[in-house]
Motif scaffolding. Structure first.
Motif, PDB file in Angstrom:
ATOM      1  N   ILE A  75      -0.749   1.773   2.780  1.00 58.91           N
ATOM      2  CA  ILE A  75      -1.010   2.055   4.193  1.00 58.91           C
ATOM      3  C   ILE A  75      -2.035   1.068   4.746  1.00 58.91           C
ATOM      4  O   ILE A  75      -1.870   0.524   5.852  1.00 58.91           O
TER       5      ILE A  75
ATOM      6  N   THR B  71      -0.494  -2.308   5.196  1.00 57.36           N
ATOM      7  CA  THR B  71       0.388  -2.302   6.367  1.00 57.36           C
ATOM      8  C   THR B  71      -0.418  -2.449   7.648  1.00 57.36           C
ATOM      9  O   THR B  71      -0.065  -3.229   8.548  1.00 57.36           O
ATOM     10  N   ILE B  72      -1.524  -1.713   7.745  1.00 52.52           N
ATOM     11  CA  ILE B  72      -2.380  -1.793   8.937  1.00 52.52           C
ATOM     12  C   ILE B  72      -2.958  -3.199   9.085  1.00 52.52           C
ATOM     13  O   ILE B  72      -2.957  -3.778  10.186  1.00 52.52           O
TER      14      ILE B  72
END
Length: 346
Positions: free
Chosen positions: A29, A32-33
């Motif tokens: 996550i 991805t950010i």
């Protein structure tokens, strides 16, 4: 019983179920950010600077025509290329490092990258091929180089160190052949091939990257089906055989998939070195996951290549560097670090 610190995808009694480490999910996550933030900057920076509002207007079709052309036709294909190609190289590196069980087991170290480059060069210089023909030539060159290395390294199975040494030798021979091709070709063709051979995303449009995307999508599907078998192979061939996993068949499929990923990237952008080497290892260090970890490697590769290309475009603006110059600079330092560590251990 489900281990603590994991998520279960699917049903315990179902045919398809996966255990995911919570730490791995968290890092995926975060990667991805970070990639989205870098991608937003990549779309907005350049000779024409655009704001977040401009990007939203382009997305909804209300922006000025010139702004839309700059974003959709010039910058977006390059951004997609850096994301998809980075993910492809990350997955390819993870596959080879799992197969060889050595941190130096990367397609650009063991010659497959150079073989793909040779295949593409032959199509460009000798046959003057189009984009699809270059893609096929690159994959054919990568497969031929991989087959040669595999057959020469095979001796009652594959040993990682033996394959690496033979791969380095094959890579050196192919590099000499590539130089001969360049020296004997026309000046304009040689200059174009030399610039492309540095590894660049400059000038990529949708028509140049879509053929590679097709091959990459197929290789991603093959790789996803091999994850569980590769994780079992990490326990050794004997244990894998007891669980019904064919070691050699799985290795061949994984090698085929890894070569296609590397060659498809090379066909469109030239050989981009060291992303395949660095991305899987950084992903494994962050997630502390002993499995193959294709998703984390893909996200790390996408982030690294997007960041490298953003640096290549803006470091000496308005002049643009080939992204391969940046990846070689970063990867060379990391390779020295790996060699020093291995020498200390031995």
């Amino acid at each position: 019983m489900q281990p603590s610190g994991t998520y279960l995808l699917g049903r315990k009694s179902g045919r398809f179920n996966f255990l995911l480490s919570k730490r791995t999910v968290a890092w995926c996550i975060l990667l991805t950010i970070a990639t989205i933030i870098i991608a937003t900057f990549a779309l907005s920076q350049g000779e024409l600077r655009t704001s977040l509002t401009d990007l939203v207007e382009v997305a909804f079709g209300t922006a000025e025509q010139f702004t839309s052309i700059v974003i959709l036709e010039w910058r977006l294909p390059r951004l997609f290329a850096s994301l998809v190609f980075g993910a492809a190289l990350g997955v390819s590196g993870a596959l080879f490092q799992s197969l060889i069980r050595n941190p130096l087991g990367s397609p650009d170290i063991i010659g497959f990258n150079t073989g793909a480059y040779t295949g593409a060069l032959v199509v460009i210089i000798v046959f003057g091929g189009n984009y699809f023909e270059i893609a096929f030539g690159s994959i054919a060159g990568g497969l031929i180089a991989a087959s040669a290395v595999y057959l020469m390294a095979y001796k009652q199975g594959i040993q990682g160190f033996r394959l690496i040494i033979i791969g380095i030798g094959i890579s050196a021979m192919l590099s000499a052949f590539n130089s001969w091709l360049m020296l004997t070709s026309k000046l304009e063709t040689a200059m174009t091939a030399a610039i492309w051979g540095a590894g660049t995303l400059n000038g990529l449009g949708w028509n140049k990257i879509l053929p590679s995307f097709v091959f990459i999508a197929v290789a991603f599907v093959i790789s996803a089906t091999l994850v569980r078998k590769l994780n079992i192979l990490e326990m050794g061939d004997d244990n894998a055989a007891m669980l019904g996993v064919s070691g050699e068949r799985t290795r061949r499929l994984a090698m085929l998939s890894g070569v296609i990923l590397t060659a498809a990237v090379t066909a469109a952008s030239g050989p981009i070195s060291f992303i395949a080497l660095v991305a899987p290892q950084l992903a494994r260090k962050l997630t502390k996951d002993g499995s193959v970890g294709l998703m984390a490697s893909a996200l790390m590769g996408a982030m690294l290549l997007t960041l490298s290309d953003f640096t290549a475009v803006n470091l000496f603006a308005p002049n643009q560097l080939p992204v391969g110059v940046i990846t070689i600079s970063i990867g060379g330092i990391y390779l020295l670090y790996l060699l020093i560590r291995q020498s200390e251990r031995s």
